[in-house]
Design a protein around this motif. Structure first.
Motif, PDB file in Angstrom:
ATOM      1  N   CYS A 432       0.858  -1.182   0.000  1.00  9.51           N
ATOM      2  CA  CYS A 432       0.000   0.000   0.000  1.00  9.51           C
ATOM      3  C   CYS A 432       0.900   1.241   0.000  1.00  9.51           C
ATOM      4  N   GLY A 434       1.258   3.505   2.234  1.00 11.59           N
ATOM      5  CA  GLY A 434       1.876   3.708   3.539  1.00 11.59           C
ATOM      6  C   GLY A 434       2.172   5.167   3.826  1.00 11.59           C
ATOM      7  N   LEU A 440      -3.451   8.039   6.910  1.00 13.49           N
ATOM      8  CA  LEU A 440      -3.838   7.133   7.995  1.00 13.49           C
ATOM      9  C   LEU A 440      -2.685   6.238   8.442  1.00 13.49           C
ATOM     10  N   ALA A 441      -1.590   6.276   7.711  1.00 12.03           N
ATOM     11  CA  ALA A 441      -0.510   5.315   7.943  1.00 12.03           C
ATOM     12  C   ALA A 441       0.135   5.475   9.315  1.00 12.03           C
ATOM     13  N   CYS A 475      -0.661   0.322   7.805  1.00  7.70           N
ATOM     14  CA  CYS A 475      -1.436   0.426   9.038  1.00  7.70           C
ATOM     15  C   CYS A 475      -2.451  -0.697   9.069  1.00  7.70           C
ATOM     16  N   ALA A 478      -4.991  -2.499   6.438  1.00  8.36           N
ATOM     17  CA  ALA A 478      -4.640  -3.674   5.632  1.00  8.36           C
ATOM     18  C   ALA A 478      -4.884  -3.520   4.140  1.00  8.36           C
TER      19      ALA A 478
HETATM   20  S1  SF4 Z   1      -4.962   3.229   5.247  1.00  8.54           S
HETATM   21 FE1  SF4 Z   1      -3.227   2.083   6.065  1.00  8.54          FE
HETATM   22  S2  SF4 Z   1      -3.164   0.210   4.932  1.00  8.54           S
HETATM   23 FE2  SF4 Z   1      -4.463   1.672   3.788  1.00  8.54          FE
HETATM   24  S3  SF4 Z   1      -3.087   2.714   2.340  1.00  8.54           S
HETATM   25 FE3  SF4 Z   1      -3.117   3.903   4.195  1.00  8.54          FE
HETATM   26  S4  SF4 Z   1      -1.370   3.100   5.360  1.00  8.54           S
HETATM   27 FE4  SF4 Z   1      -1.844   1.598   3.834  1.00  8.54          FE
END
Ligand code: SF4
Ligand code: HEM
Lengths: 574, 105
Positions: A432, A434, A440-441, A475, A478
């Motif tokens: 992803c 990240g 959100l990472a 994160c 997933a």
């Molecule tokens: S929300 Fe979390 S798992 Fe999804 S892209 Fe962002 S860092 Fe990656």
């Protein structure tokens, strides 16, 4: 001339192997663009606050990320025409920074669009029958499908007509625009699952019953994220004419009982887990029996209308094997490796399916520059009826290449840095965005993928190791599918530092399993060492024909855990 | 109210293009080294209040305070790795973002 022929004739440059918008679709998408332009204007003028505007922007695929906005463009069931791929490249150059990121959900993400430009971008997409609708929000998301759809030898039926059928039904369904949470559907028509249907909210598997009739095995309640679950069978054999009614019954049960009080418990997987599949099945069957199904009476007809768009391209009749291919393989070992690793069997004699890896050693998984996108578009026109696919492994597929043309195609790809022969191998990593892009990472994921890829840069070693799915998320959401990686890596924050939790034994196919945690988190620098030790241990222990996951299943998780512990005691850097 | 442990700066995203910006002595800056530094809790509260005004004025979104340390040159550097990323750009594309001198207001 049928309606389909007419529409195809009106677009001479478009192959007819994918769905074409009719006037209704086109009007719907352009109305949405106009509506969003108005909403952006009202936001800029201050008539809308951010709270008011956010749902509109998300409904149109626009997120606010770590460094900029991000636009997520849907690629329904992963199918693209050359013209659409070129448009994606042009948009990247004109309004972004010359590249795009292909994701695990058969989307393309632009990392740098400006809010003020987004309506123009959407308009440019609509012009080639693309959009960003349903790529976000608590609705039924972009329906995904096997990327080898229509060409795989192990296929019962092309899953894309089903995916398009569902897309049309779900796009317009007001009852399901405000579900408790987002809802993801995947379809496969093959004996091997390449679409990870068991980890979607609903997974559909096209099956044939003893009478030879086609129907669907319906799986519900799979998912990754914070609490991963493997989906469970809710309908063993649902005939096609009942499919939409059956899915509506599921969605109604979900709408009624799904938890809206807690975002983390709102997915259908939690409902299935809490109530048990038997209770859910009973509720769905009761709903199905009670509902007025006259509205679905024309489904079969509509399905046939859609299916006509996915007619196979005009293949030549060819011998099953190619002498040219055999000779070129003997002469050019690098090409032979490419064919052995990235080229798959096709259901039509003399043709092949080519996977173009977007994972050159040390590169950002899934990223393609606008130039590479154009090379791919050109290649598809020269060698593959102008059709491309995007796989959930973040690679591009050329689904119909003549075996005789493989060498010329390989040379063209190689010149553009697109001939890495690693499909399915340890460096074909799903990652992803990240913390390099995602707000959100909790940790970075791309640099981890790059470090592992570099550690295994020796391609002959990779081939010796064989099939191995490494999947990385930044994160707990997933998005990088780490739960179903044979080796899964999850980036977390531990005491103000990036820390990585490793899991083993995940599997996204029909033999699905969720990975088990190996031990305490490790640092970014340690991850490649750990992966290497695990791989070496597997190589030492494997029996003839075993992939990593098979050896892990046979000898058990504890043995792999032990190895790491011993390595640690010996003073290795773990 | 959270305990005030470190000096802080105010971070936001610019509404029209999403660029990361920092509240400076006179308006939003794209370079964090020009950010105004709150050295006491009430100064941080004042920064936040200014941020709220600019949310209402539709200049910025996603506004929050970030802990920093102050270098010998007096310029702030974020303490957390997330904000360290935000002041530079993607670590996997050093040719893009603020670290490459991109972006302007
Ligand atoms: S929300 Fe979390 S798992 Fe999804 S892209 Fe962002 S860092 Fe990656
Ligand atoms: C960058 C912005 C992104 C945001 C804000 C985001 C947000 C989220 C969130 C919140 C979840 C958890 C949902 C839940 O469990 O209810 C999730 C799951 C997921 N996302 Fe993303 N994501 C992003 C990018 C991506 C990308 C780039 C991909 C594809 C590579 C992706 C694919 C997925 C998948 C496959 C899941 C897990 C499957 C599931 O829903 O069970 N997302 N995402």
């Amino acid at each position: 001339m049928t309606a389909v022929d007419l529409r195809v004739a009106q677009r001479p440059n478009a192959p007819m192997t994918t769905y074409r918008y009719d006037e209704y679709d086109a009007a719907f998408v352009s109305e949405r663009v106009a509506e969003f332009r108005e909403q952006v204007n009202r936001r800029l003028s201050g008539a809308l606050t951010e709270e008011e505007f956010r749902p509109f922007r998300l409904m149109n695929g626009l997120y606010l990320q770590l460094h900029a906005y991000m636009l997520r463009v849907a690629i329904p069931y992963g199918t693209l025409t050359a013209r659409q791929m070129r448009r994606l490249a042009d948009i990247a150059d004109k309004w972004d920074k010359g590249y795009g990121h292909f994701t695990t959900r058969q989307n393309l993400q632009y990392n740098w669009p400006k809010l003020v430009d987004t309506p123009d971008i959407l308009e440019s997409l609509a012009d080639v029958e693309m959009h960003a609708i349903q790529t976000s929000g608590n609705c039924i998301r972009n329906v995904t499908a096997d990327h080898f759809a229509g060409v795989a030898p192990d296929e019962i039926e092309d899953p894309r007509p089903t995916a398009e059928f569902l897309r049309q039904w779900s796009s317009l369904h007001s009852e399901f625009s405000f579900l408790p949470r987002k809802f993801k559907i995947a379809v496969t028509g093959a004996e091997h699952d390449r679409a990870a249907i068991l980890v979607h909210d609903i997974g559909l598997r096209i099956v044939k019953n003893d009478e030879g009739e086609i129907g669907y095995q319906v799986v519900v309640g799979g998912g990754l994220g914070r609490s991963p679950f493997i989906g469970k069978v809710v309908g063993e054999f649902v005939p096609r004419e009942d499919l939409l009614a059956f899915l509506e019954a599921i969605l109604r049960v979900y709408n009624r009982f799904g938890r809206r009080d807690n975002k983390y418990k709102a997915r259908v997987k939690i409902l299935v887990h809490e109530k048990g599949i038997d209770e859910i099945r009973a509720a769905v069957e009761a709903e199905f029996a009670a509902m007025d199904r006259t509205v679905f009476a024309h489904d079969a007809e509509e399905f046939e209308r859609i299916a006509a768009f996915f007619a196979p391209p005009p293949y030549d009749s060819l011998p099953a094997t190619s002498a040219l291919l055999r000779a070129a393989k003997l002469e050019t070992p690098a090409f032979a490796n490419f064919v052995d690793v990235n080229v798959g069997a096709h259901k039509i004699p003399g043709y092949a399916i080519v996977t173009v890896s977007l994972k050159p050693i040390g590169a950002v998984p899934g990223d393609a520059s606008s130039d590479q996108m154009r090379v791919l578009a050109d290649a598809s026109e020269r060698f593959g009826f102008g059709e491309l696919r995007v796989s959930h492994e973040q690679n591009i597929i050329l689904p119909h290449v003549k075996q005789d043309d493989l060498f010329a195609l390989w040379r063209m790809l190689d010149a553009a840095g697109l001939a890495t022969a690693n499909a399915g191998l340890v460096s074909d990593i799903i990652s992803c965005p990240g913390l390099d892009y995602c707000s959100l990472a909790t940790a970075r994921s791309i640099p981890i993928a790059q470090a592992i890829s570099k550690r295994f840069s020796d391609m002959s070693r990779q081939r010796r190791i064989g099939k191995l799915g490494v999947k990385i998320s930044g994160c707990i959401n997933a998005c990088g599918h780490h739960h179903v990686g044979a080796i899964g890596i999850l980036g977390l924050e531990k005491k103000g530092q990036e820390s990585y939790q490793i899991t083993l034994g995940g599997d996204p196919t029909f033999s699905a399993s969720i990975g088990e945690i190996l031990g305490p988190g490790v640092t970014a620098e340690q991850v490649p060492d750990v992966v290497e030790h695990l791989v070496d241990y597997y190589l030492a222990e494997r029996e003839e024909g075993e992939a990593f996951i098979d050896t892990w299943r046979r000898i058990g998780h504890a043995r792999f855990k032990d190895v790491l512990r011993r390595e640690g005691e010996d003073g290795a850097d773990i | 109210m959270p305990v005030f442990k470190h000096p802080q700066i105010l971070i936001a995203s610019n509404l029209t293009d999403g660029e990361v910006v920092f509240l400076g002595p006179s308006g939003w800056e794209r370079d964090h080294r020009r950010a105004r530094i709150a050295r006491k809790a009430d100064e941080a509260t004042a920064l936040e209040a200014l941020g709220k005004c600019d949310i209402s004025a539709n200049r910025v979104v996603d506004v929050y305070l970030a802990d920093v340390e102050i270098g010998s040159d007096g310029a702030p550097t974020p303490l957390h790795y997330r904000e360290k990323m935000r002041v530079k750009g993607p670590s996997v594309r050093l040719d893009l973002g603020k670290q490459a001198g991109e972006g302007a207001l």
